[in-house]
Design an enzyme around this catalytic site. Sequence first.
Site, mmCIF file in Angstrom:
data_model
loop_
_atom_site.group_PDB
_atom_site.id
_atom_site.type_symbol
_atom_site.label_atom_id
_atom_site.label_comp_id
_atom_site.label_asym_id
_atom_site.label_seq_id
_atom_site.Cartn_x
_atom_site.Cartn_y
_atom_site.Cartn_z
ATOM 1 N N VAL A 1 0.832 -1.217 -0.039
ATOM 2 C CA VAL A 1 0.060 0.101 0.067
ATOM 3 C C VAL A 1 0.947 1.167 0.009
ATOM 4 O O VAL A 1 1.966 1.242 0.566
ATOM 5 C CB VAL A 1 -1.127 0.021 1.202
ATOM 6 N N ASP B 1 8.756 -4.539 -16.018
ATOM 7 C CA ASP B 1 7.332 -4.511 -15.858
ATOM 8 C C ASP B 1 6.751 -3.014 -16.310
ATOM 9 O O ASP B 1 5.979 -2.372 -15.549
ATOM 10 C CB ASP B 1 6.839 -4.666 -14.308
ATOM 11 N N GLU C 1 -6.217 -11.708 -14.458
ATOM 12 C CA GLU C 1 -6.940 -10.450 -13.987
ATOM 13 C C GLU C 1 -7.689 -10.443 -12.819
ATOM 14 O O GLU C 1 -7.939 -9.863 -12.104
ATOM 15 C CB GLU C 1 -7.718 -9.979 -15.169
ATOM 16 N N SER D 1 -25.301 -0.648 -21.138
ATOM 17 C CA SER D 1 -25.715 0.454 -21.858
ATOM 18 C C SER D 1 -25.487 1.654 -20.813
ATOM 19 O O SER D 1 -25.643 2.744 -21.614
ATOM 20 C CB SER D 1 -27.133 0.435 -21.956
HETATM 21 N N1 ATP Z 1 6.037 7.837 -5.359
HETATM 22 C C1 ATP Z 1 4.914 7.764 -5.496
HETATM 23 N N2 ATP Z 1 4.111 8.958 -5.557
HETATM 24 C C2 ATP Z 1 2.938 8.935 -5.797
HETATM 25 N N3 ATP Z 1 2.069 7.722 -5.964
HETATM 26 C C3 ATP Z 1 2.828 6.772 -6.037
HETATM 27 C C4 ATP Z 1 4.011 6.627 -5.768
HETATM 28 N N4 ATP Z 1 4.502 5.108 -5.454
HETATM 29 C C5 ATP Z 1 3.434 4.542 -5.981
HETATM 30 N N5 ATP Z 1 2.325 5.462 -5.951
HETATM 31 C C6 ATP Z 1 0.833 5.191 -6.404
HETATM 32 O O1 ATP Z 1 0.628 3.767 -5.891
HETATM 33 C C7 ATP Z 1 0.396 2.890 -6.840
HETATM 34 C C8 ATP Z 1 0.845 1.349 -6.629
HETATM 35 O O2 ATP Z 1 2.268 1.620 -6.571
HETATM 36 P P1 ATP Z 1 3.429 0.540 -6.981
HETATM 37 O O3 ATP Z 1 3.064 0.255 -8.542
HETATM 38 O O4 ATP Z 1 4.722 0.774 -6.717
HETATM 39 O O5 ATP Z 1 2.667 -0.682 -6.181
HETATM 40 P P2 ATP Z 1 2.596 -2.140 -6.397
HETATM 41 O O6 ATP Z 1 2.323 -2.749 -5.039
HETATM 42 O O7 ATP Z 1 4.031 -2.412 -6.626
HETATM 43 O O8 ATP Z 1 1.762 -2.200 -7.382
HETATM 44 P P3 ATP Z 1 1.658 -3.417 -8.627
HETATM 45 O O9 ATP Z 1 2.869 -3.959 -8.910
HETATM 46 O O10 ATP Z 1 0.222 -4.138 -8.824
HETATM 47 O O11 ATP Z 1 1.514 -2.204 -9.804
HETATM 48 C C9 ATP Z 1 0.877 3.413 -8.332
HETATM 49 O O12 ATP Z 1 0.200 3.052 -9.302
HETATM 50 C C10 ATP Z 1 0.683 5.003 -7.821
HETATM 51 O O13 ATP Z 1 -0.847 5.317 -8.189
HETATM 52 CA CA CA Z 2 -28.713 -1.394 -19.283
HETATM 53 CA CA CA Z 3 4.793 -3.824 -8.481
#
Ligand code: ATP
Ligand code: CA
Ligand code: CA
Length: 518
Positions: A25, A165, A418, A447
């Site tokens: 998170v 990625d 997904e 719709s």
């Molecule tokens: N440095 C940051 N500043 C602002 N928003 C951020 C930052 N890092 C991450 N976020 C927000 O949090 C989301 C998730 O971050 P990140 O992609 O690093 O997490 P994750 O758990 O690796 O997610 P996933 O691998 O499922 O994409 C990002 O898509 C972005 O919206």
């Molecule tokens: Ca409908």
């Molecule tokens: Ca990630």
Amino acid sequence: MWQKARELSDDYDLKEVLGGGGFSVVRRAVRKSAGVKSQVAIKTIKRIGNPGGTPQSLVEENSKASKEDSKWKQFSISDALLINEITVMRKIVEDVIPHPNVISLYDLYEDLNGVHLVLELCSGGELFDRMVDQEKYSEAAAAAVVRQIANGLSALHCANIIHRDLKPENCLFLNNSVSSPLKIMDFGVSSVEEFTQPIVGLFGSIDYVSPEVLSQRRVTSATDMWALGVILYILLSGDSPFHATSYQQKQKLILAGDFSFEDHTWTSISPSAKQLISSLLTVDPQKRPTAQELLLHRWVMGQSAKQELMDAEIISRLHAFNARRKFRVAGIASLLSSTVMLRTKKLRNLLEAHDLTPEELEKLRMHFKKLHKDGDIATLSEFEEVLKAMNMYSLLPLARRIFDLFDNNHDGTVDMREILCGFSNLRNSKGDDALQLCFQMYDTDRSGCITKEEVASMLRALPEDCLPADITEPGTLDEIFERMDANTDGKVTFEEFKSAMKRDSSLQDAVLHSLRPT
Ligand SMILES: Nc1ncnc2c1ncn2[C@@H]1O[C@H](COP(=O)(O)OP(=O)(O)OP(=O)(O)O)[C@@H](O)[C@H]1O
Ligand SMILES: [Ca+2]
Ligand SMILES: [Ca+2]
Ligand SMILES: [Ca+2]
């Protein structure tokens, strides 16, 4: 820098959630002793379960783990992801940053909940969100984006780091100014060549995946260049290069590098842009240009990129593409964790029961694998089998709806990953998404409006004991519907739906009741 005795809460005030994925998170935070870098983003990567019993520090462990294969085996998948991300971020701190196009890591904390990465705050939004909002969207604007990504990749590749990625969600603008730098982030599955063991990606879309990844050949920095080619294709057409009616078909197209510039909008795009896309989307990784070469390309440098506004059709397709992309992530994710829905007590119990841990997710994936050996495509009955195998009987009445939502091309199959990705996002979604999903579940013909018949058919599709007790009383359905249909035109739009729910929590309970298994 890498101490672990300090408490995160001593140094930072945690603010709102910015996002997150299956195991993490991300929150905005403010440094308590205010300084220049007082605003940051803190990505907490959760540690779930500790099979060994005694807590061990992963931050310390990771330097050993990355060299010894055997060390890896004793970690759960979430630990493996965590160690990987830290290892890569460490390498980035040592060899790459400060760099305008790579996210900075300022600090690192560890406690029983997991590891907290203190990152540079990027408040300018995700790449595509910003592009679709631009008033003057042109090839030149797309070229500027490619230039920034290539610049970041060039620095990463020089340090032997492969992102693996790269996709629009993982590119964020630093701030809201027009000249904001674009930052590459999320190094969760990245690898340092000849050093870390690559994590095999389990979740996410295959849209940006290269042929060598699909055929499990060697992944190199050229793999990131392929992903950049896909991003560029989308930026200039509003659609993915590889279209297919099934996942297998899509895989085939990618493996063959089979895409085209046939759509009529491509006639308005400069030949040098098309030539660039073709070179990036070359099946043989060695024939793709490197990031450094890209920076010298005429179109990327802006010399041959058109300044005129892009065709309106491209822009509206890009809008639609972006909306679909977001919905897929929000999708089922939201149903199960919205604060709005948590008001219904029974539902809350259901939600708690289905807020899956990574172990459960992994189990779900294994069950699924057993059922379906070749690939990640599931039919509805396979999906139901998996739910049963997982003892998730209470979700069975919803199976068809969940399934339909993910069956983007209506061919009766879904990419199971997904759905897993959706489940894995449950914890981090925000309020309106849940209502949006609920609305989508009622809107059977997609719709954009719900009719009374749709509400009725939804209710009919559910087992009787799921329904409100008085549903068979004459007028109950009408009453529910009329309270939603504010302008009495016989249709309920999402806005009407939403405000009805906000106005009236008993109505909300009644509506959500239909989603509520016993
Ligand atoms: N440095 C940051 N500043 C602002 N928003 C951020 C930052 N890092 C991450 N976020 C927000 O949090 C989301 C998730 O971050 P990140 O992609 O690093 O997490 P994750 O758990 O690796 O997610 P996933 O691998 O499922 O994409 C990002 O898509 C972005 O919206
Ligand atoms: Ca409908
Ligand atoms: Ca990630
Ligand atoms: Ca991400």
